[in-house]
Design a protein around this motif. Structure first.
Motif, PDB file in Angstrom:
ATOM      1  N   LEU A  45       2.971 -46.342  22.903  1.00 24.44           N
ATOM      2  CA  LEU A  45       3.398 -45.210  23.732  1.00 24.44           C
ATOM      3  C   LEU A  45       2.309 -44.835  24.729  1.00 24.44           C
ATOM      4  O   LEU A  45       2.590 -44.527  25.896  1.00 24.44           O
ATOM      5  CB  LEU A  45       3.752 -44.010  22.858  1.00 24.44           C
ATOM      6  N   GLU A  46       1.063 -44.856  24.277  1.00 27.94           N
ATOM      7  CA  GLU A  46      -0.048 -44.528  25.167  1.00 27.94           C
ATOM      8  C   GLU A  46      -0.165 -45.561  26.281  1.00 27.94           C
ATOM      9  O   GLU A  46      -0.443 -45.208  27.439  1.00 27.94           O
ATOM     10  CB  GLU A  46      -1.348 -44.467  24.370  1.00 27.94           C
ATOM     11  N   ALA A  47       0.043 -46.833  25.955  1.00 26.68           N
ATOM     12  CA  ALA A  47      -0.017 -47.878  26.984  1.00 26.68           C
ATOM     13  C   ALA A  47       1.084 -47.692  28.022  1.00 26.68           C
ATOM     14  O   ALA A  47       0.883 -47.938  29.212  1.00 26.68           O
ATOM     15  CB  ALA A  47       0.094 -49.256  26.337  1.00 26.68           C
ATOM     16  N   ASP A  48       2.252 -47.248  27.581  1.00 29.17           N
ATOM     17  CA  ASP A  48       3.343 -46.961  28.515  1.00 29.17           C
ATOM     18  C   ASP A  48       2.992 -45.829  29.474  1.00 29.17           C
ATOM     19  O   ASP A  48       3.577 -45.720  30.553  1.00 29.17           O
ATOM     20  CB  ASP A  48       4.610 -46.578  27.746  1.00 29.17           C
ATOM     21  N   ASN A  49       2.061 -44.974  29.063  1.00 27.37           N
ATOM     22  CA  ASN A  49       1.669 -43.828  29.884  1.00 27.37           C
ATOM     23  C   ASN A  49       0.416 -44.094  30.709  1.00 27.37           C
ATOM     24  O   ASN A  49      -0.141 -43.170  31.291  1.00 27.37           O
ATOM     25  CB  ASN A  49       1.453 -42.603  28.986  1.00 27.37           C
ATOM     26  N   THR A  50      -0.008 -45.340  30.735  1.00 27.89           N
ATOM     27  CA  THR A  50      -1.195 -45.721  31.503  1.00 27.89           C
ATOM     28  C   THR A  50      -0.777 -46.553  32.707  1.00 27.89           C
ATOM     29  O   THR A  50       0.000 -47.501  32.581  1.00 27.89           O
ATOM     30  CB  THR A  50      -2.159 -46.538  30.625  1.00 27.89           C
ATOM     31  N   ALA A  51      -1.285 -46.192  33.877  1.00 26.46           N
ATOM     32  CA  ALA A  51      -0.918 -46.920  35.095  1.00 26.46           C
ATOM     33  C   ALA A  51      -1.313 -48.386  34.976  1.00 26.46           C
ATOM     34  O   ALA A  51      -2.447 -48.699  34.609  1.00 26.46           O
ATOM     35  CB  ALA A  51      -1.593 -46.289  36.308  1.00 26.46           C
ATOM     36  N   PRO A  52      -0.410 -49.318  35.263  1.00 21.87           N
ATOM     37  CA  PRO A  52      -0.735 -50.748  35.157  1.00 21.87           C
ATOM     38  C   PRO A  52      -1.627 -51.202  36.300  1.00 21.87           C
ATOM     39  O   PRO A  52      -1.620 -50.630  37.392  1.00 21.87           O
ATOM     40  CB  PRO A  52       0.637 -51.422  35.243  1.00 21.87           C
ATOM     41  N   ARG A  53      -2.391 -52.233  36.043  1.00 24.32           N
ATOM     42  CA  ARG A  53      -3.193 -52.847  37.098  1.00 24.32           C
ATOM     43  C   ARG A  53      -2.280 -53.644  38.028  1.00 24.32           C
ATOM     44  O   ARG A  53      -1.226 -54.126  37.616  1.00 24.32           O
ATOM     45  CB  ARG A  53      -4.245 -53.768  36.492  1.00 24.32           C
ATOM     46  N   VAL A  54      -2.689 -53.773  39.271  1.00 24.53           N
ATOM     47  CA  VAL A  54      -1.935 -54.591  40.224  1.00 24.53           C
ATOM     48  C   VAL A  54      -2.335 -56.052  40.027  1.00 24.53           C
ATOM     49  O   VAL A  54      -3.510 -56.398  40.166  1.00 24.53           O
ATOM     50  CB  VAL A  54      -2.202 -54.146  41.673  1.00 24.53           C
ATOM     51  N   THR A  55      -1.360 -56.876  39.686  1.00 20.40           N
ATOM     52  CA  THR A  55      -1.625 -58.288  39.440  1.00 20.40           C
ATOM     53  C   THR A  55      -0.898 -59.124  40.482  1.00 20.40           C
ATOM     54  O   THR A  55       0.287 -58.929  40.740  1.00 20.40           O
ATOM     55  CB  THR A  55      -1.155 -58.696  38.029  1.00 20.40           C
ATOM     56  N   LEU A  56      -1.620 -60.060  41.067  1.00 23.44           N
ATOM     57  CA  LEU A  56      -1.044 -60.978  42.043  1.00 23.44           C
ATOM     58  C   LEU A  56      -0.721 -62.310  41.385  1.00 23.44           C
ATOM     59  O   LEU A  56      -1.363 -62.709  40.416  1.00 23.44           O
ATOM     60  CB  LEU A  56      -2.028 -61.224  43.194  1.00 23.44           C
ATOM     61  N   VAL A  57       0.273 -62.982  41.926  1.00 23.04           N
ATOM     62  CA  VAL A  57       0.567 -64.355  41.544  1.00 23.04           C
ATOM     63  C   VAL A  57       0.194 -65.247  42.717  1.00 23.04           C
ATOM     64  O   VAL A  57       0.621 -65.020  43.852  1.00 23.04           O
ATOM     65  CB  VAL A  57       2.052 -64.539  41.160  1.00 23.04           C
ATOM     66  N   ALA A  58      -0.635 -66.253  42.449  1.00 23.29           N
ATOM     67  CA  ALA A  58      -0.961 -67.274  43.450  1.00 23.29           C
ATOM     68  C   ALA A  58       0.010 -68.427  43.223  1.00 23.29           C
ATOM     69  O   ALA A  58      -0.124 -69.173  42.247  1.00 23.29           O
ATOM     70  CB  ALA A  58      -2.403 -67.728  43.299  1.00 23.29           C
ATOM     71  N   ARG A  59       1.004 -68.540  44.075  1.00 20.36           N
ATOM     72  CA  ARG A  59       2.060 -69.526  43.860  1.00 20.36           C
ATOM     73  C   ARG A  59       1.504 -70.933  44.051  1.00 20.36           C
ATOM     74  O   ARG A  59       0.972 -71.256  45.124  1.00 20.36           O
ATOM     75  CB  ARG A  59       3.228 -69.231  44.800  1.00 20.36           C
ATOM     76  N   PRO A  60       1.582 -71.771  43.012  1.00 17.32           N
ATOM     77  CA  PRO A  60       0.936 -73.086  43.035  1.00 17.32           C
ATOM     78  C   PRO A  60       1.387 -73.933  44.226  1.00 17.32           C
ATOM     79  O   PRO A  60       2.577 -73.983  44.560  1.00 17.32           O
ATOM     80  CB  PRO A  60       1.391 -73.715  41.711  1.00 17.32           C
ATOM     81  N   GLY A  61       0.415 -74.552  44.856  1.00 14.56           N
ATOM     82  CA  GLY A  61       0.709 -75.405  45.985  1.00 14.56           C
ATOM     83  C   GLY A  61       0.854 -74.662  47.295  1.00 14.56           C
ATOM     84  O   GLY A  61       0.880 -75.286  48.364  1.00 14.56           O
ATOM     85  N   LEU A  62       0.937 -73.329  47.237  1.00 19.86           N
ATOM     86  CA  LEU A  62       1.105 -72.534  48.446  1.00 19.86           C
ATOM     87  C   LEU A  62      -0.172 -71.806  48.838  1.00 19.86           C
ATOM     88  O   LEU A  62      -0.393 -71.527  50.018  1.00 19.86           O
ATOM     89  CB  LEU A  62       2.243 -71.512  48.267  1.00 19.86           C
ATOM     90  N   VAL A  63      -1.010 -71.474  47.863  1.00 20.58           N
ATOM     91  CA  VAL A  63      -2.231 -70.729  48.156  1.00 20.58           C
ATOM     92  C   VAL A  63      -3.247 -71.002  47.052  1.00 20.58           C
ATOM     93  O   VAL A  63      -2.884 -71.160  45.874  1.00 20.58           O
ATOM     94  CB  VAL A  63      -1.935 -69.211  48.266  1.00 20.58           C
ATOM     95  N   GLU A  64      -4.516 -71.048  47.426  1.00 16.43           N
ATOM     96  CA  GLU A  64      -5.603 -71.175  46.465  1.00 16.43           C
ATOM     97  C   GLU A  64      -6.174 -69.788  46.176  1.00 16.43           C
ATOM     98  O   GLU A  64      -6.044 -68.868  46.983  1.00 16.43           O
ATOM     99  CB  GLU A  64      -6.705 -72.085  47.015  1.00 16.43           C
ATOM    100  N   ALA A  65      -6.834 -69.664  45.035  1.00 14.84           N
ATOM    101  CA  ALA A  65      -7.354 -68.362  44.624  1.00 14.84           C
ATOM    102  C   ALA A  65      -8.305 -67.769  45.658  1.00 14.84           C
ATOM    103  O   ALA A  65      -8.276 -66.568  45.921  1.00 14.84           O
ATOM    104  CB  ALA A  65      -8.046 -68.477  43.270  1.00 14.84           C
ATOM    105  N   ASP A  66      -9.143 -68.613  46.259  1.00 16.88           N
ATOM    106  CA  ASP A  66     -10.132 -68.083  47.200  1.00 16.88           C
ATOM    107  C   ASP A  66      -9.518 -67.664  48.544  1.00 16.88           C
ATOM    108  O   ASP A  66     -10.188 -67.116  49.392  1.00 16.88           O
ATOM    109  CB  ASP A  66     -11.262 -69.083  47.432  1.00 16.88           C
ATOM    110  N   GLU A  67      -8.229 -67.936  48.729  1.00 17.70           N
ATOM    111  CA  GLU A  67      -7.549 -67.520  49.952  1.00 17.70           C
ATOM    112  C   GLU A  67      -6.820 -66.186  49.796  1.00 17.70           C
ATOM    113  O   GLU A  67      -6.327 -65.622  50.784  1.00 17.70           O
ATOM    114  CB  GLU A  67      -6.519 -68.572  50.374  1.00 17.70           C
ATOM    115  N   LEU A  68      -6.766 -65.669  48.581  1.00 19.18           N
ATOM    116  CA  LEU A  68      -5.957 -64.481  48.317  1.00 19.18           C
ATOM    117  C   LEU A  68      -6.472 -63.227  49.016  1.00 19.18           C
ATOM    118  O   LEU A  68      -5.694 -62.340  49.371  1.00 19.18           O
ATOM    119  CB  LEU A  68      -5.879 -64.219  46.806  1.00 19.18           C
ATOM    120  N   THR A  69      -7.767 -63.116  49.204  1.00 17.19           N
ATOM    121  CA  THR A  69      -8.321 -61.886  49.774  1.00 17.19           C
ATOM    122  C   THR A  69      -8.413 -61.930  51.297  1.00 17.19           C
ATOM    123  O   THR A  69      -8.917 -60.984  51.908  1.00 17.19           O
ATOM    124  CB  THR A  69      -9.713 -61.602  49.195  1.00 17.19           C
ATOM    125  N   ALA A  70      -7.943 -63.004  51.915  1.00 19.47           N
ATOM    126  CA  ALA A  70      -7.962 -63.066  53.381  1.00 19.47           C
ATOM    127  C   ALA A  70      -7.150 -61.911  53.951  1.00 19.47           C
ATOM    128  O   ALA A  70      -6.042 -61.622  53.495  1.00 19.47           O
ATOM    129  CB  ALA A  70      -7.385 -64.398  53.851  1.00 19.47           C
TER     130      ALA A  70
END
Length: 508
Positions: free
Chosen positions: A218-243
């Motif tokens: 219940l406490e976890a449900d009341n905690t704001a989730p972190r923003v998680t990105l998906v790097a779609r394979p073959g479309l972007v590399e991890a080091d390109e995400l922050t461009a």
């Protein structure tokens, strides 16, 4: 002498004045009491307007707040304050209502909805945020005068002062002591409807976990989730995400190799890879179950995949990227035309040769129209969404037990259609963003009782195979329902939405 001085400070009507006023140095405002502090700051006003949209129009806060902040030019710390105030108030509404009911002289459902939302916002500032009590009260009273009126503002002032005289821990102790049973006490203090609290307790037990984890869930449900990105394979590399944003900071996901956690304070929409569709915002649990379908053992060809209920398109885009890397083609099916448009938009970066079609259609008919036509099928079934309450906090106050009857019938039909649409030897992933047993194991068991051409796969083994190298995941006791084969993720254990996964293979 002291008595004489006090007499000197009294006016002609016998009222005592302050020392400055008695010397003629005081200042009297030209405003009537009803005109004082008529407004509050834009952040609080924005949070109030979001609550009203959620209540009056059945809107979702995560769809209302971001454009509202942009339209009003609210950014930086003010935007963060408005976001926490709106989402926090929605998440903890049940807790605050239990407290407010002890400070208001009549039932809360007899208050005007506008006044009740103001009181909830004030309660969250007093008990859930680091806002000084005097500021929480005065700014909320100003908000009430501005948005509701001067009359209710007096009541709001009195009620919030009563709320603020007791600490949160003491309020929670009082609620527990007055609750009729332990489940109700947990529901009120943990801000969930009682029926959902009971269902979550049963789901923990039914998936091989201890019911002692309920308070943490219940406490976890009341905690704001972190923003998680998906790097779609073959479309972007991890080091390109922050461009596109030099200040953006990322850290690797905990479970999925495609997942990257975005540091707070960064707008994912500002990232170039998100803007052009090579990456997206997607819960890590959602990524994990999608990767599991693509990795499930398959006999024979692996050329044609289907996302049966594809809207709004996050899983479809990841599946499309995976299909492109394997020479397969994806059909994304969605019953609602406006959601079909969202799927098409979400898949804009997937290579054309990996997308056979993005179409509008009833998933329940696909098995009849295209029997045995697919090698892999995802059924991301419509559900109560009880696994994403931290992300859509208003859902907990809208859903009722009556929703289950309609949804579980639909879920069974969709799963049956998917099993007809997959070829013998092919695999179906049944996924829900809900841990409710009626929507997960019981749906699958009901469908399997009526078929002799389906076997359950070890989804736990497949999930472990797709994890980040070296990661060890706690999936509960091996005897936790379905022979210990299904996967149930949890916010308080895995930091993801409560995603359920069953993997099924069509036999001869």
């Amino acid at each position: 002498m002291t008595d004489d001085r006090r007499d000197d400070r009294r006016d002609a009507r016998g009222r005592q004045r302050g020392a400055a006023r008695s010397r003629g140095q005081g200042h009297r405002t030209s405003q009537a009491p009803s005109q004082r502090r008529r407004a509050t700051d834009p952040a609080r006003t924005a949070a109030y307007d979001v609550l009203r949209e959620v209540d009056a129009s059945d809107a979702y806060a995560n769809l209302v707040l971001p454009p509202l902040l942009r339209e009003r030019g609210i950014a930086g710390r003010d935007a963060a304050f408005a976001t926490e105030l709106a989402y926090g108030t929605l998440r903890l509404r049940g807790r605050y209502d239990a407290i407010l009911s002890r400070c208001v002289s009549r039932p809360l459902d007899q208050l005007d909805p506008e006044v009740l939302d103001v009181l909830r916002l004030g309660a969250h500032q007093l008990l859930g945020m680091r806002v000084p009590a005097h500021a929480a009260v005065s700014e909320t009273v100003g908000l009430c005068r501005d948005r509701v009126g001067a009359g209710p503002a007096q009541m709001v002032n009195a009620v919030l002062r009563a709320v603020g005289r007791t600490s949160l821990s003491d309020w929670l102790d009082r609620i527990r002591a007055e609750a009729p049973d332990e489940t109700t006490a947990l529901a009120l203090t943990g801000s969930h409807p009682v029926w959902i609290t009971r269902a979550l307790r049963e789901a923990l037990h039914g998936t091989g976990r201890s019911t002692d984890e309920l308070a943490d869930l219940l406490e976890a449900d009341n905690t704001a989730p972190r923003v998680t990105l998906v790097a779609r394979p073959g479309l972007v590399e991890a080091d390109e995400l922050t461009a596109g944003d030099r200040e953006a900071r990322l850290s690797p996901g905990r479970w999925a190799p495609t997942a990257h956690v975005l540091a707070s304070g960064t707008d994912p929409a500002a990232l170039q890879a998100v803007g052009d569709g090579r990456a997206g915002v997607q819960d890590e649990g959602s990524q994990l179950v999608t990767l599991a379908l693509a990795a499930a053992p398959l006999g024979g060809r692996d050329e044609r995949w289907l996302d049966l209920c594809a809207g709004p398109g996050g899983k479809a885009a990841l599946l499309g990227a995976l299909a492109a890397g394997r020479g397969a083609r994806l059909v994304a099916n969605e019953v609602q035309p406006h959601r079909t448009r969202l799927v098409r938009q979400g898949m804009r970066a997937v290579p054309d040769d990996a997308v056979e079609a993005v179409r509008t259609g009833d998933g329940r008919e696909v098995g009849t129209e295209e029997p045995g036509a697919y090698d892999r099928v995802l059924v991301d079934a419509p559900c109560t969404g009880l696994g994403a309450l931290r992300r859509r906090p208003e859902s907990r106050w809208r859903r009722t037990p009556a929703d289950l009857g309609t949804l579980t019938g639909l879920q069974s039909e969709l799963l049956g259609s998917a099993l007809d649409a997959v070829r013998p030897g092919g695999v179906v992933a049944y996924v829900t963003c809900s841990p409710h047993l009626a929507e997960t194991r019981l749906v699958v068991d009901d469908v399997l009782r009526r078929r002799e051409d389906v076997e359950r796969l070890d989804a736990r083994a497949v999930v472990r195979d797709v994890l980040v190298p070296g990661a060890e995941i706690d999936l509960g006791a091996d005897d936790g329902g379905a022979g210990g084969l299904d996967v149930q993720l949890w916010p308080h254990v895995h930091g993801t939405d409560a995603m359920h996964l069953t993997l099924l293979r069509r036999t001869a």
